[in-house]
Design a protein around this motif. Structure first.
Motif, PDB file in Angstrom:
ATOM      1  N   LEU A   1       0.815  -1.214   0.000  1.00  0.00           N
ATOM      2  CA  LEU A   1       0.000   0.000   0.000  1.00  0.00           C
ATOM      3  C   LEU A   1       0.849   1.265   0.000  1.00  0.00           C
ATOM      4  O   LEU A   1       0.309   2.370  -0.030  1.00  0.00           O
ATOM      5  CB  LEU A   1      -0.918   0.003   1.232  1.00  0.00           C
ATOM      6  N   HIS A   2       2.168   1.120   0.019  1.00  0.00           N
ATOM      7  CA  HIS A   2       3.035   2.299   0.116  1.00  0.00           C
ATOM      8  C   HIS A   2       2.917   3.219  -1.096  1.00  0.00           C
ATOM      9  O   HIS A   2       3.127   4.422  -0.984  1.00  0.00           O
ATOM     10  CB  HIS A   2       4.495   1.882   0.312  1.00  0.00           C
ATOM     11  N   ASN A   3       2.581   2.671  -2.251  1.00  0.00           N
ATOM     12  CA  ASN A   3       2.457   3.489  -3.460  1.00  0.00           C
ATOM     13  C   ASN A   3       1.058   4.062  -3.649  1.00  0.00           C
ATOM     14  O   ASN A   3       0.845   4.827  -4.584  1.00  0.00           O
ATOM     15  CB  ASN A   3       2.845   2.666  -4.699  1.00  0.00           C
ATOM     16  N   TRP A   4       0.126   3.676  -2.801  1.00  0.00           N
ATOM     17  CA  TRP A   4      -1.225   4.196  -2.925  1.00  0.00           C
ATOM     18  C   TRP A   4      -1.236   5.669  -2.556  1.00  0.00           C
ATOM     19  O   TRP A   4      -0.485   6.113  -1.688  1.00  0.00           O
ATOM     20  CB  TRP A   4      -2.185   3.401  -2.056  1.00  0.00           C
ATOM     21  N   LYS A   5      -2.098   6.430  -3.199  1.00  0.00           N
ATOM     22  CA  LYS A   5      -2.153   7.884  -3.018  1.00  0.00           C
ATOM     23  C   LYS A   5      -3.381   8.290  -2.202  1.00  0.00           C
ATOM     24  O   LYS A   5      -4.399   7.608  -2.228  1.00  0.00           O
ATOM     25  CB  LYS A   5      -2.225   8.576  -4.391  1.00  0.00           C
ATOM     26  N   PRO A   6      -3.290   9.423  -1.501  1.00  0.00           N
ATOM     27  CA  PRO A   6      -4.462   9.903  -0.756  1.00  0.00           C
ATOM     28  C   PRO A   6      -5.649  10.144  -1.683  1.00  0.00           C
ATOM     29  O   PRO A   6      -5.496  10.681  -2.785  1.00  0.00           O
ATOM     30  CB  PRO A   6      -3.980  11.214  -0.135  1.00  0.00           C
ATOM     31  N   SER A   7      -6.812   9.740  -1.241  1.00  0.00           N
ATOM     32  CA  SER A   7      -8.046   9.932  -1.982  1.00  0.00           C
ATOM     33  C   SER A   7      -8.482  11.395  -1.888  1.00  0.00           C
ATOM     34  O   SER A   7      -8.121  12.101  -0.938  1.00  0.00           O
ATOM     35  CB  SER A   7      -9.121   9.015  -1.387  1.00  0.00           C
ATOM     36  N   ALA A   8      -9.265  11.841  -2.844  1.00  0.00           N
ATOM     37  CA  ALA A   8      -9.781  13.221  -2.802  1.00  0.00           C
ATOM     38  C   ALA A   8     -10.722  13.391  -1.612  1.00  0.00           C
ATOM     39  O   ALA A   8     -10.767  14.450  -0.985  1.00  0.00           O
ATOM     40  CB  ALA A   8     -10.492  13.544  -4.104  1.00  0.00           C
TER      41      ALA A   8
ATOM     42  N   LEU B   1     -16.202   1.878   2.395  1.00  0.00           N
ATOM     43  CA  LEU B   1     -15.280   2.420   1.385  1.00  0.00           C
ATOM     44  C   LEU B   1     -14.668   1.280   0.583  1.00  0.00           C
ATOM     45  O   LEU B   1     -13.623   0.744   0.933  1.00  0.00           O
ATOM     46  CB  LEU B   1     -14.182   3.258   2.052  1.00  0.00           C
ATOM     47  N   GLN B   2     -15.314   0.903  -0.496  1.00  0.00           N
ATOM     48  CA  GLN B   2     -14.844  -0.211  -1.313  1.00  0.00           C
ATOM     49  C   GLN B   2     -13.684   0.224  -2.211  1.00  0.00           C
ATOM     50  O   GLN B   2     -13.693   1.307  -2.774  1.00  0.00           O
ATOM     51  CB  GLN B   2     -15.995  -0.742  -2.179  1.00  0.00           C
ATOM     52  N   GLY B   3     -12.667  -0.638  -2.346  1.00  0.00           N
ATOM     53  CA  GLY B   3     -11.539  -0.374  -3.221  1.00  0.00           C
ATOM     54  C   GLY B   3     -10.548   0.638  -2.664  1.00  0.00           C
ATOM     55  O   GLY B   3      -9.634   1.050  -3.365  1.00  0.00           O
TER      56      GLY B   3
ATOM     57  N   ILE C   1      -6.645   6.082   1.338  1.00  0.00           N
ATOM     58  CA  ILE C   1      -5.761   5.991   0.172  1.00  0.00           C
ATOM     59  C   ILE C   1      -6.387   5.077  -0.874  1.00  0.00           C
ATOM     60  O   ILE C   1      -7.250   4.252  -0.579  1.00  0.00           O
ATOM     61  CB  ILE C   1      -4.355   5.477   0.566  1.00  0.00           C
ATOM     62  N   GLU C   2      -5.949   5.263  -2.136  1.00  0.00           N
ATOM     63  CA  GLU C   2      -6.461   4.450  -3.247  1.00  0.00           C
ATOM     64  C   GLU C   2      -5.312   4.117  -4.184  1.00  0.00           C
ATOM     65  O   GLU C   2      -4.284   4.805  -4.178  1.00  0.00           O
ATOM     66  CB  GLU C   2      -7.594   5.184  -3.952  1.00  0.00           C
ATOM     67  N   PRO C   3      -5.495   3.104  -5.005  1.00  0.00           N
ATOM     68  CA  PRO C   3      -4.409   2.716  -5.926  1.00  0.00           C
ATOM     69  C   PRO C   3      -4.064   3.856  -6.881  1.00  0.00           C
ATOM     70  O   PRO C   3      -4.956   4.627  -7.274  1.00  0.00           O
ATOM     71  CB  PRO C   3      -4.981   1.521  -6.680  1.00  0.00           C
ATOM     72  N   PRO C   4      -2.784   3.986  -7.252  1.00  0.00           N
ATOM     73  CA  PRO C   4      -2.427   5.020  -8.236  1.00  0.00           C
ATOM     74  C   PRO C   4      -3.068   4.729  -9.588  1.00  0.00           C
ATOM     75  O   PRO C   4      -3.256   3.575  -9.948  1.00  0.00           O
ATOM     76  CB  PRO C   4      -0.896   4.927  -8.309  1.00  0.00           C
ATOM     77  N   ARG C   5      -3.386   5.790 -10.306  1.00  0.00           N
ATOM     78  CA  ARG C   5      -4.053   5.612 -11.623  1.00  0.00           C
ATOM     79  C   ARG C   5      -3.098   5.867 -12.737  1.00  0.00           C
ATOM     80  O   ARG C   5      -2.189   6.584 -12.683  1.00  0.00           O
ATOM     81  CB  ARG C   5      -5.234   6.558 -11.718  1.00  0.00           C
TER      82      ARG C   5
END
Length: 197
Positions: free
Chosen positions: A74-81, A117-119, A193-197
């Motif tokens: 999860l270290h590369n996941w980015k903060p969600s809006a 909070l799915q995903g 946090i969410e996966p990078p896009r």
């Protein structure tokens, strides 16, 4: 005569050493990678962490009541809006990683809202005030984040979906140098946090 004094000093040292004993090691240390440490139960007069808490997935709790770290990176996941837990900061006592009973309602609220909070995942940030060395505060921030993580896992959040990080004293909320500022800096914060896009 000098030899006699030397022998006397050695004998005295050997006699006193067992009485002094050895330090048993750190009671609250950052655990080895792969396992989260069970926070101490009753050192602040609070009930132990696992009393009254039930987890829906008992397989998430390993041997000796330890919560395993997740395999997900999860270290590369980015903060969600969307950051719904911005107002749910948990505060700690000086030099402690034990969750105060007055703060558990925030964690219970986060656990119930997190299930919707799915995903997305949760990053827990551990923070300290400026007192203590940089290394010690980094370790203390880590223990605080892990204590919060364990509480949420025991409340039913998937352990694979929680990441922790310690900022130690690097990101003070209040830049002051008094107890009023320090009490705001001893905290745990929650970032969706969410996966990078």
């Amino acid at each position: 005569m000098k030899t006699h004094k030397l022998i006397y000093l050695i004998a005295l040292t050997l006699a006193v050493f067992p009485l002094a004993g050895c330090h048993k090691g750190l009671q609250k240390t950052t655990p080895l990678p792969g396992w989260a440490q069970k926070p101490p139960g009753n050192d602040d007069g609070l009930k132990p962490l696992d009393s009254g808490l039930k987890t829906s997935d008992t397989s998430a709790i390993g041997k000796d009541g330890l919560v395993p770290m997740g395999d997900k990176d999860l270290h590369n996941w980015k903060p969600s809006a969307d950051q719904p837990f911005k107002g749910d900061t948990v505060y700690f006592e000086f030099d402690k990683a034990t969750i105060k009973s007055s703060e558990t309602h925030k964690l219970d609220s986060i656990a119930s809202r997190m299930k919707g909070l799915q995903g997305k995942a949760l990053r827990i940030e551990g923070h300290c005030d400026e007192r203590g060395t940089e290394e010690y505060n980094r370790s203390l921030g880590d223990r605080r984040a892990l204590a919060l993580r364990e509480y949420l896992v025991r409340a039913g959040i998937d352990y694979q979906m929680i990441d922790t990080i310690s900022y130690g004293e690097d990101r003070p909320l209040n830049p002051g140098h008094n107890e009023a500022a320090w009490s705001k800096n001893r905290r745990g914060e929650f970032v969706v946090i969410e996966p990078p896009r």
